[in-house]
Design an enzyme around this catalytic site. Structure first.
Site, PDB file in Angstrom:
ATOM      1  N   ILE A  19       0.901  -1.181   0.027  1.00  0.00           N
ATOM      2  CA  ILE A  19       0.070  -0.058  -0.068  1.00  0.00           C
ATOM      3  C   ILE A  19       0.819   1.425   0.209  1.00  0.00           C
ATOM      4  CG2 ILE A  19      -1.927   1.288   1.022  1.00  0.00           C
ATOM      5  CD1 ILE A  19      -2.703  -1.515   2.479  1.00  0.00           C
ATOM      6  N   PRO A  20       1.567   1.573  -1.000  1.00  0.00           N
ATOM      7  CA  PRO A  20       2.210   2.687  -1.193  1.00  0.00           C
ATOM      8  C   PRO A  20       1.475   3.809  -0.937  1.00  0.00           C
ATOM      9  CG  PRO A  20       2.635   1.405  -3.126  1.00  0.00           C
ATOM     10  CD  PRO A  20       1.602   0.701  -2.420  1.00  0.00           C
ATOM     11  N   HIS A  21       1.930   4.968  -0.009  1.00  0.00           N
ATOM     12  CA  HIS A  21       1.153   5.962   0.058  1.00  0.00           C
ATOM     13  C   HIS A  21       2.234   7.328   0.416  1.00  0.00           C
ATOM     14  CE1 HIS A  21       1.821   3.858   3.726  1.00  0.00           C
ATOM     15  NE2 HIS A  21       1.761   4.899   4.423  1.00  0.00           N
ATOM     16  N   CYS A  22       1.493   8.304   0.368  1.00  0.00           N
ATOM     17  CA  CYS A  22       2.379   9.512   0.919  1.00  0.00           C
ATOM     18  C   CYS A  22       1.440  10.704   1.049  1.00  0.00           C
ATOM     19  CB  CYS A  22       3.347  10.063  -0.632  1.00  0.00           C
ATOM     20  SG  CYS A  22       2.701  10.406  -1.884  1.00  0.00           S
TER      21      CYS A  22
END
Length: 158
Positions: free
Chosen positions: A66-69
């Site tokens: 779950i790549p997030h930024c």
């Protein structure tokens, strides 16, 4: 309550993306989101996703990341990508990743962001859901499977 289907337009769901690395998967996601959201530039988005990965892998195990930024943007944005071949994501269980839910959050969004991450963790914890996502033949089927799993009450099995 934020619904996954409200964050994820159909054009941001891709069922068979060919990339060779975690970096390339994030590059694809940044380009995809920038194309679909006016005013969002791919390069700063990619840089923000990579910076987050440098803090620690967003791989959560069982082939899921779950790549997030955080990024200055009008509202939360998301993409859901199934990779044609899994790639190394330095996940805690050591398994390569083929399911990616990418989440981009404006700086002030805290509770909704955490709510979405909690929903996703519940969705991806279910082995039957992961199997159905991996077997989906189209972006429509991939979306429907994800939305159905996200709509189930917490603790409901697949």
């Amino acid at each position: 309550m934020v619904r996954i289907e409200d964050l994820l337009p159909p054009e941001c769901v891709h069922p068979a993306v060919s990339v060779q690395s975690r970096k390339r998967s994030l590059d694809f996601a940044a380009d995809l989101l920038a194309e679909r959201h006016p005013g969002v530039d791919a390069r700063p988005l990619f840089d923000a996703l990579m910076e987050r990965e440098r803090l620690g892998s967003t791989g959560i195990g069982e082939g899921v990341a779950i790549p997030h930024c955080r990024l200055e943007c009008p509202g939360m944005m998301a993409a859901f990508i199934r990779l044609a071949e899994p790639v190394d994501y330095d996940a805690p269980d050591g398994k390569p990743v083929d399911l990616l839910f990418v989440l981009v959050v404006p700086p002030g969004e805290n509770s909704a962001h955490l709510e979405v991450l909690a929903t996703l963790a519940t969705v991806f914890r279910d082995p039957a859901t992961r199997d159905r996502l991996r077997q989906a033949g189209s972006s429509e089927e991939l979306s429907a499977t994800l939305f159905d799993a996200a709509a189930r009450p917490f603790g409901a099995g697949g």
